[in-house]
Design an enzyme around this catalytic site. Structure first.
Site, mmCIF file in Angstrom:
data_model
loop_
_atom_site.group_PDB
_atom_site.id
_atom_site.type_symbol
_atom_site.label_atom_id
_atom_site.label_comp_id
_atom_site.label_asym_id
_atom_site.label_seq_id
_atom_site.Cartn_x
_atom_site.Cartn_y
_atom_site.Cartn_z
ATOM 1 N N GLU A 129 -41.287 -14.236 27.078
ATOM 2 C CA GLU A 129 -40.228 -15.234 27.118
ATOM 3 C C GLU A 129 -38.979 -14.470 27.514
ATOM 4 O OE1 GLU A 129 -40.700 -18.439 26.427
ATOM 5 O OE2 GLU A 129 -42.795 -18.140 25.912
ATOM 6 N N CYS A 135 -31.566 -18.652 24.659
ATOM 7 C CA CYS A 135 -32.257 -18.546 25.941
ATOM 8 C C CYS A 135 -32.364 -19.906 26.612
ATOM 9 C CB CYS A 135 -33.640 -17.974 25.710
ATOM 10 S SG CYS A 135 -34.502 -18.849 24.412
HETATM 11 P P1 NAP Z 1 -33.946 -6.781 25.280
HETATM 12 O O1 NAP Z 1 -32.904 -5.745 25.382
HETATM 13 O O2 NAP Z 1 -34.891 -6.951 26.394
HETATM 14 O O3 NAP Z 1 -34.716 -6.465 23.911
HETATM 15 C C1 NAP Z 1 -35.711 -7.327 23.436
HETATM 16 C C2 NAP Z 1 -36.625 -6.554 22.496
HETATM 17 O O4 NAP Z 1 -37.344 -5.577 23.231
HETATM 18 C C3 NAP Z 1 -35.912 -5.799 21.384
HETATM 19 O O5 NAP Z 1 -36.679 -5.891 20.213
HETATM 20 C C4 NAP Z 1 -35.903 -4.370 21.907
HETATM 21 O O6 NAP Z 1 -35.790 -3.424 20.892
HETATM 22 C C5 NAP Z 1 -37.252 -4.334 22.559
HETATM 23 N N1 NAP Z 1 -37.449 -3.278 23.542
HETATM 24 C C6 NAP Z 1 -36.572 -2.832 24.468
HETATM 25 N N2 NAP Z 1 -37.159 -1.885 25.223
HETATM 26 C C7 NAP Z 1 -38.434 -1.744 24.755
HETATM 27 C C8 NAP Z 1 -39.531 -0.914 25.110
HETATM 28 N N3 NAP Z 1 -39.460 -0.040 26.113
HETATM 29 N N4 NAP Z 1 -40.685 -1.022 24.417
HETATM 30 C C9 NAP Z 1 -40.791 -1.912 23.395
HETATM 31 N N5 NAP Z 1 -39.776 -2.708 23.017
HETATM 32 C C10 NAP Z 1 -38.619 -2.633 23.690
HETATM 33 O O7 NAP Z 1 -33.303 -8.220 25.027
HETATM 34 P P2 NAP Z 1 -32.173 -8.638 23.998
HETATM 35 O O8 NAP Z 1 -30.892 -8.095 24.511
HETATM 36 O O9 NAP Z 1 -32.584 -8.345 22.602
HETATM 37 O O10 NAP Z 1 -32.209 -10.229 24.141
HETATM 38 C C11 NAP Z 1 -31.419 -10.946 25.042
HETATM 39 C C12 NAP Z 1 -32.261 -11.532 26.133
HETATM 40 O O11 NAP Z 1 -33.356 -12.224 25.579
HETATM 41 C C13 NAP Z 1 -31.509 -12.569 26.959
HETATM 42 O O12 NAP Z 1 -31.687 -12.266 28.309
HETATM 43 C C14 NAP Z 1 -32.177 -13.887 26.635
HETATM 44 O O13 NAP Z 1 -32.185 -14.810 27.688
HETATM 45 C C15 NAP Z 1 -33.540 -13.474 26.239
HETATM 46 N N6 NAP Z 1 -34.128 -14.423 25.302
HETATM 47 C C16 NAP Z 1 -35.167 -15.175 25.708
HETATM 48 C C17 NAP Z 1 -35.748 -16.071 24.839
HETATM 49 C C18 NAP Z 1 -36.899 -16.909 25.246
HETATM 50 O O14 NAP Z 1 -37.527 -17.512 24.382
HETATM 51 N N7 NAP Z 1 -37.217 -16.998 26.506
HETATM 52 C C19 NAP Z 1 -35.278 -16.193 23.532
HETATM 53 C C20 NAP Z 1 -34.220 -15.395 23.149
HETATM 54 C C21 NAP Z 1 -33.656 -14.505 24.057
HETATM 55 P P3 NAP Z 1 -34.366 -2.762 20.518
HETATM 56 O O15 NAP Z 1 -33.460 -3.876 20.126
HETATM 57 O O16 NAP Z 1 -34.692 -1.866 19.390
HETATM 58 O O17 NAP Z 1 -33.910 -2.070 21.750
#
Ligand code: NAP
Length: 523
Positions: free
Chosen positions: A259, A298
């Protein structure tokens, strides 16, 4: 008790300290330290092994209906801790209205899966999927499909904006399907997830090993996954790509669901004039989507499409509504919109708004200036709602840049053909909405927009009173979207449960297949 100062992980049936540098996690509104998160958590191999060998067998020994009964009790238990969770939720910048979406919404999702499981699933451990199909002319050979629990762990990597709902909307269907969950929350707001997991564990309702928590960096979690595990991810498109193409995920065909981000649209139908109730519904909906969780959803509306004749009227109406929005300390009940999750996140949004500014002008708000009530914008991650207007329907940045905050751009569309082309430039979205009372025009548009969306909402005077709104992901309805939105599918009632089950075609004598339908309890 509120948050543990140093976050712990839950692995092998016990709470464990992490190691390495402890990163402070700051209150989004005050800048005070809420908790610290360690760089490294417990050994990922041991965490996964315990989930697979202790949690999995215990869950698979229960029928679907027994699991549903546990979920029902769990939802009730968590409801008893609502005020404690809501108090900590304010540290993420969330007002009580925002918390209702994350915490109350997460608990509601568990309750919804409990009820679906009780009503729609059998007292069995294997599901029959569809009818028995005759495969031989003589009636002695046939086939059917069964759905059986996978033997691994359901690893769930979540985004910072829904620390409770994000966990529970994945956990509940996985639990119902008989798979143990391994939860990795986003670091920024992991303290709230940790508290929710503590309350889940304290309840004593779950079999040992049914849930584990990794409150730390991911470490080598992904390297340890196998074909019987699943990986569910919510977050940015960039991280989704990195996980999707990870050699272990791709190489071992680990079931992967993403997602990701999404430039959701809302369309005001050409039938609507400024005096119609649909006009006000449209404006209300955009204000709601911009301000709930400070636009960090999101599913929030990023692109608002209106007819050229109403462009100025919509911008004016939105501006006057946004001028009345009180931004400030989320603990103050007179505040409408709280803070973004962190100062870093605010910088990201400002950067994105600057990129959008190449193609749009600001109609309301100043990204550099806000006067929060009961707080200050130096320590707190406050941002004014920002309304932009782009006169060029096809201006590239509007269809490419996600400003993950209280930001929306209004664009004019001359006809449905160009509208659909412009919507498609978003490359696939979680949700779109059409505000119109013209059913035949809506039917035409729905068919053309559906391939680009996971969910479409039609809003008008007839359904507005009961509408759950553009941004609300309901457990009964699909949550996910094609392309940029990640190409995934969550929720959607029992569809999400099926995601954790292996579908297998079984061929044999019809009598055997019929018996599968009655003798479903595994030994
Ligand atoms: P993110 O930076 O991509 O991080 C998401 C998750 O991935 C976090 O738990 C992060 O951990 C983890 N992560 C990052 N790199 C990783 C790796 N190499 N291996 C394993 N895990 C890893 O996103 P965010 O900033 O938290 O969230 C914002 C984004 O999420 C926005 O773009 C939004 O649109 C999207 N979103 C989508 C939905 C949906 O349902 N489609 C819902 C909510 C949000 P750490 O935090 O420890 O780095």
């Amino acid at each position: 008790m509120t948050a543990t100062p140093a976050l712990q992980s839950y692995s092998e049936g016990r709470w464990q300290q992490g190691t390495g540098e402890q990163r402070p996690l700051l209150d989004a509104a005050t800048g005070e330290v809420v908790a610290t998160i360690p760089a490294r958590g417990p050994d990922a191999a041991a965490m996964l092994d315990y989930a697979r060998t202790v949690g999995g067998p215990a869950l698979r020994a229960l029928t679907f209906t027994e699991r549903a009964a546990i979920l029902k009790a769990l939802a009730r238990h968590l409801s008893g801790h609502l005020s404690e969770l809501a108090a900590l939720s304010a540290c993420t910048g969330a007002t009580r209205r925002d918390t209702a979406v994350d915490v109350d919404g997460g608990i509601g999702t568990v309750a919804a899966y409990a009820s679906k499981g009780a009503r729609e699933l059998p007292a069995a451990t294997v599901l029959l999927d569809g009818e028995i199909e005759p495969l031989g002319k003589g009636g002695t050979f046939a086939g059917c499909h069964i759905l059986a629990s996978r033997l691994g762990a359901a690893v769930q990597v979540n985004a910072f904006n829904f620390p409770v709902w994000g966990m529970l909307e994945k956990f509940a269907p996985a639990f119902l399907a008989g798979m143990p969950s391994v939860v990795k929350p986003a670091s920024q707001t992991a303290y709230l997830t940790e508290l929710a997991v503590r309350r889940i564990i304290d309840s004593g309702l779950l079999p040992d090993g049914a849930i584990s928590l990794l409150a730390a960096g991911p470490g080598n979690l992904l390297e340890r996954l196998t074909a019987q595990d699943t990986l569910g991810f919510t977050g940015s498109a960039a991280t989704a790509l990195a996980l999707r193409t990870h050699p272990v995920i791709a190489g071992r065909s680990v079931t992967f669901n993403a997602e990701a981000d999404s430039l959701n649209c809302s369309i005001l139908g050409p039938d609507v004039s400024a005096d119609d109730p649909e006009f006000d519904l449209y404006v209300d909906q955009i204000v709601t989507e911009m301000t709930v969780k400070a636009g960090q959803k999101c599913t929030a509306i990023r692109r608002a499409f209106v007819s050229p004749a109403l462009l100025s009227a919509v911008c004016d109406a939105l501006s006057s509504r946004l001028a009345a929005v009180v931004v400030g300390n989320p603990r103050d009940s007179s505040v409408d919109m709280g803070a973004l999750a962190s100062i870093d996140q605010r910088s990201e949004v400002r950067k994105a708004v600057a990129a959008l500014g190449a193609a749009a002008r600001t109609v309301f708000g100043d990204p550099a200036k806000v006067e929060p009530r009961g707080a200050d914008s130096e320590h707190g991650a406050f941002l004014s709602p920002l309304l932009l207007r782009a006169d060029d329907l096809f201006a590239a940045p509007i269809h490419e840049v996600e400003a993950f905050g209280p930001v929306c751009t209004v664009l004019p569309y001359p006809n449905f053909g160009q509208l659909v082309s412009a919507v498609a430039l978003g490359q696939g979205s979680l949700v779109g909405s059409i505000v119109s009372a013209d059913d035949s025009a809506v039917a035409d548009l729905l068919g053309r927009l559906a391939p680009w969306h996971g969910r479409l909402l039609v809003l008008n005077r007839r359904d507005a009173a009961e509408s759950t709104g553009h941004g609300m992901a309901m457990p009964q309805m699909l949550h996910g979207g094609p392309g940029r939105a990640g190409g995934g599918a969550e929720l959607g009632g029992l569809r999400a449960v099926h995601h954790y089950l292996q579908r297998t075609a079984v061929q044999g004598h019809p009598a055997l297949l019929e018996a599968l339908g009655t003798e479903r309890k595994q030994s």
